[in-house]
Design an enzyme around this catalytic site. Sequence first.
Site, short mmCIF file in Angstrom:
data_model
loop_
_atom_site.label_atom_id
_atom_site.label_comp_id
_atom_site.label_asym_id
_atom_site.label_seq_id
_atom_site.Cartn_x
_atom_site.Cartn_y
_atom_site.Cartn_z
N GLU A 210 102.41 -21.29 39.02
CA GLU A 210 103.56 -21.16 39.92
C GLU A 210 103.96 -22.54 40.45
O GLU A 210 103.14 -23.46 40.52
CB GLU A 210 103.17 -20.21 41.07
N ASP A 211 105.23 -22.68 40.80
CA ASP A 211 105.68 -23.95 41.38
C ASP A 211 105.32 -24.07 42.86
O ASP A 211 104.73 -25.06 43.28
CB ASP A 211 107.19 -24.17 41.14
N ASP B 68 105.25 -20.03 49.10
CA ASP B 68 105.92 -20.23 50.39
C ASP B 68 105.52 -19.09 51.32
O ASP B 68 104.46 -19.13 51.94
CB ASP B 68 107.43 -20.31 50.10
N LEU C 63 104.45 -13.88 44.92
CA LEU C 63 103.21 -13.78 44.13
C LEU C 63 102.39 -12.55 44.48
O LEU C 63 101.69 -12.02 43.62
CB LEU C 63 102.38 -15.05 44.26
N PHE D 98 112.03 -28.28 52.26
CA PHE D 98 112.63 -27.67 51.08
C PHE D 98 112.56 -28.68 49.95
O PHE D 98 113.12 -29.77 50.01
CB PHE D 98 114.08 -27.21 51.30
N ARG E 133 116.37 -29.95 38.92
CA ARG E 133 115.12 -29.66 38.19
C ARG E 133 114.65 -30.85 37.37
O ARG E 133 113.48 -31.02 37.10
CB ARG E 133 115.32 -28.47 37.23
P1 IMP Z 1 107.71 -16.93 48.36
O1 IMP Z 1 107.87 -15.51 47.93
O2 IMP Z 1 108.36 -17.17 49.69
O3 IMP Z 1 106.28 -17.42 48.34
O4 IMP Z 1 108.60 -17.76 47.38
C1 IMP Z 1 108.11 -18.51 46.40
C2 IMP Z 1 109.23 -18.93 45.47
O5 IMP Z 1 110.38 -19.36 46.19
C3 IMP Z 1 108.75 -20.16 44.73
O6 IMP Z 1 108.14 -19.80 43.54
C4 IMP Z 1 110.03 -20.92 44.52
O7 IMP Z 1 110.63 -20.48 43.32
C5 IMP Z 1 110.88 -20.56 45.69
N1 IMP Z 1 110.75 -21.58 46.73
C6 IMP Z 1 109.95 -21.59 47.83
N2 IMP Z 1 110.05 -22.73 48.51
C7 IMP Z 1 110.92 -23.49 47.81
C8 IMP Z 1 111.40 -24.84 47.99
O8 IMP Z 1 111.04 -25.58 48.92
N3 IMP Z 1 112.26 -25.29 47.03
C9 IMP Z 1 112.68 -24.53 45.98
N4 IMP Z 1 112.24 -23.29 45.76
C10 IMP Z 1 111.37 -22.77 46.67
MG MG Z 2 108.92 -19.75 41.66
#
Ligand code: IMP
Ligand code: MG
Length: 180
Positions: free
Chosen positions: A99-100, A103, A108, A152, A165
Amino acid sequence: MQHHVEPLFQGSKIQEELVKLSSKLNSVYKESTEPVILVAVLKGSFIFLADLCRLLTFPVQIDFLGASSYGNSTESSGALKITKDLAFDIQNKNVLLVEDIVDTGVTLTKVCAMLRERGLKDLKVVTLLDKPSKRKVDFQPDYSCFAIEDFFIVGYGIDYAENYRELPYIGILQANTGEK
Ligand code: IMP
Ligand code: MG
């Protein structure tokens, strides 16, 4: 709105962390006789996956999962959308989810629950970036490269509204205030 990107981690710093991460993974999966399925969550983890997999010394196979809980905004909507399902049957497989960013943890948590329902043998999660202060659900990645504050992030595969990207570094997206 105009934005600019403030570099946070240069490409060389990212590679250093990937070397540390891969040596951990190489020892964890050392004994594995059948390929570990690396599942990259699209699109943000594609560069991370490409760099990471080339440092791994155990056999892997690669698949992609399109999942998104973000629209074109910087706040999580919470709703999971599967935009591309896996090509592989992962029953009885060792899966390493790539995963990238973790947050809120919502994406996940849902993705892992969905994959577990398919009867995999073992599931571990590796993330490039972790924002522990943003968690809305109790979710812990097994491995992470960088823990960061509530910024962000863009670059190194990660986007804002599909832009940035291609940047070779990880940066913080900032709104231009008009001040110079
Ligand atoms: P979560 O469900 O809030 O954990 O979201 C995770 C997903 O949101 C990550 O896999 C990213 O694709 C996107 N995301 C969360 N934070 C950022 C950020 O700072 N920049 C860009 N995408 C983000
Ligand atoms: Mg993602």
